[in-house]
Design a protein around this motif. Structure first.
Motif, PDB file in Angstrom:
ATOM      1  N   HIS A  87       0.877  -1.183   0.000  1.00 34.51           N
ATOM      2  CA  HIS A  87       0.000   0.000   0.000  1.00 34.51           C
ATOM      3  C   HIS A  87       0.909   1.226   0.000  1.00 34.51           C
ATOM      4  O   HIS A  87       2.132   1.085   0.000  1.00 34.51           O
ATOM      5  CB  HIS A  87      -0.980  -0.017   1.177  1.00 34.51           C
ATOM      6  N   HIS A  89       1.510   3.805   2.185  1.00 38.58           N
ATOM      7  CA  HIS A  89       2.064   4.467   3.380  1.00 38.58           C
ATOM      8  C   HIS A  89       3.591   4.523   3.349  1.00 38.58           C
ATOM      9  O   HIS A  89       4.250   3.590   2.890  1.00 38.58           O
ATOM     10  CB  HIS A  89       1.601   3.744   4.656  1.00 38.58           C
ATOM     11  N   ASP A  91       5.951   4.164   5.454  1.00 37.97           N
ATOM     12  CA  ASP A  91       6.811   3.165   6.103  1.00 37.97           C
ATOM     13  C   ASP A  91       6.862   1.859   5.310  1.00 37.97           C
ATOM     14  O   ASP A  91       7.471   0.879   5.740  1.00 37.97           O
ATOM     15  CB  ASP A  91       6.368   2.912   7.549  1.00 37.97           C
ATOM     16  N   HIS A  92       6.211   1.863   4.129  1.00 46.81           N
ATOM     17  CA  HIS A  92       6.249   0.698   3.217  1.00 46.81           C
ATOM     18  C   HIS A  92       6.801   1.078   1.841  1.00 46.81           C
ATOM     19  O   HIS A  92       7.209   0.221   1.076  1.00 46.81           O
ATOM     20  CB  HIS A  92       4.845   0.099   3.051  1.00 46.81           C
ATOM     21  N   HIS A 154      -7.221  -1.706   4.725  1.00 46.13           N
ATOM     22  CA  HIS A 154      -6.357  -0.779   5.474  1.00 46.13           C
ATOM     23  C   HIS A 154      -6.351   0.587   4.774  1.00 46.13           C
ATOM     24  O   HIS A 154      -6.358   1.634   5.416  1.00 46.13           O
ATOM     25  CB  HIS A 154      -4.958  -1.382   5.548  1.00 46.13           C
ATOM     26  N   ASP A 173      -0.532  -4.211   5.717  1.00 44.57           N
ATOM     27  CA  ASP A 173      -1.104  -3.716   6.977  1.00 44.57           C
ATOM     28  C   ASP A 173      -2.566  -4.100   7.199  1.00 44.57           C
ATOM     29  O   ASP A 173      -3.213  -3.611   8.125  1.00 44.57           O
ATOM     30  CB  ASP A 173      -0.954  -2.195   7.065  1.00 44.57           C
TER      31      ASP A 173
HETATM   32 ZN   LIG Z   1       0.008   1.201   6.583  1.00 38.56          ZN
END
Ligand SMILES: [Zn+2]
Length: 289
Positions: A87, A89, A91-92, A154, A173
């Motif tokens: 996805h 975000h 942190d990914h 998510h 997530d």
């Molecule tokens: Zn996430």
């Protein structure tokens, strides 16, 4: 399958502390002959290494790209051919630009492309070069990695990766394996019902020997995911009763309905914030969070 079971129960753990950043400890664990999970800071990374090359699922934060590449190099030298994002975000996907500049091709759902374009601009190296709608399959390293999109879970751009041969799934997530409740990004098209539906569907497609890589937290198995589903359903039930009784968001938050679950929460996602996000998700009301 016997070979996979052996590797599951005899995990090879290589642990290294980042010399320049003592706060991030990377941990590499082998899940099958070709597949590893890398724990660091941010979303869990899956690493496939084989005769065709290397590919990753997720790439954490930009500042960690060099160390992630060093960890990958311990398994096989070279640049990952692909990076699949679960996805959008940060942190990914934070390492997308660095990996793309090194030669990797980023793959993600169409909505991840759209959201990263909104954030970084057209032509940015953060953007996927391959995007898809419902699903696609990566035939690489002797593996068929089925990448499946779940709507409004998510976020609105979630992808789950099913590694057919290794019998491993990376949930992104949709699954926070932290013995607590997940972050549901209602402002990015996420919903609690969507998360529960996605988890139920993933459970339909795995078996008792499947290794489950969550977006955050340790690797687990089908029973770990079943427990998570039960927790989500319980939390939803508690929230629906509280919403029915107290009506307004402020009154529901004040009543602390989720306290009866006796869970522990992280600093960035306290119980009050979860309550608020679940409230907005279950009442389909816009959130300021
Ligand atoms: Zn996430």
């Amino acid at each position: 399958m016997k070979r996979i079971l052996q590797t599951l129960f005899l995990p090879l753990i290589l642990s290294v502390t980042h010399p320049a950043n003592a706060t991030v400890e990377f941990k590499l664990r082998q899940l099958s002959p070709d597949l590893h999970v890398l724990y660091g800071q941010g979303g869990n990374i899956a690493i496939s290494v084989g005769e065709d090359g290397i590919y990753l699922v997720d790439d954490q934060f930009a500042k960690l790209s060099e160390e992630i590449r060093a960890q990958v190099s311990k398994l096989k030298p070279g640049v990952p051919e692909f990076v699949i994002n679960t996805h959008y975000h940060g942190d990914h996907t934070g390492g997308n630009e660095n990996f793309a500049k090194a030669g990797s091709h980023v793959i993600a759902h169409n909505n991840v492309y759209r959201r990263l374009k909104d954030k970084h601009g057209e032509g940015s190296k953060f953007l996927p070069v391959i995007s898809f709608g419902q699903d696609m399959t990566l035939h690489f390293n002797g593996e068929n990695a089925k990448i499946w999109h779940y709507e409004n879970a998510h976020t609105d751009g979630d992808a789950v990766i099913f590694y057919e041969r290794a019998n491993v799934v990376h949930t992104g997530d949709i699954f926070f394996n932290l013995n607590s409740l997940p972050y549901v990004d209602v402002n990015s098209g996420g919903s609690l019902d969507g998360v529960i539906a996605a988890v139920a569907d993933i459970l339909e497609h795995i078996d008792d020997n499947t290794t489950v890589i969550p977006g955050h937290g340790p690797v687990t198995n089908k029973s770990g995911l079943l427990e998570y589903k039960a927790l989500l359903e319980r939390a939803k039930g508690i929230m629906l009763v509280a919403i029915d009784k107290h009506q307004s968001l402020d009154a529901v938050i004040a009543a602390e309905p989720l306290a009866e679950l006796e869970l522990s929460y992280s600093d960035w996602l306290p119980q009050q914030r979860v309550t608020k996000l679940f409230y907005h998700s279950l009442t389909s009301s816009p959130s300021s969070d």
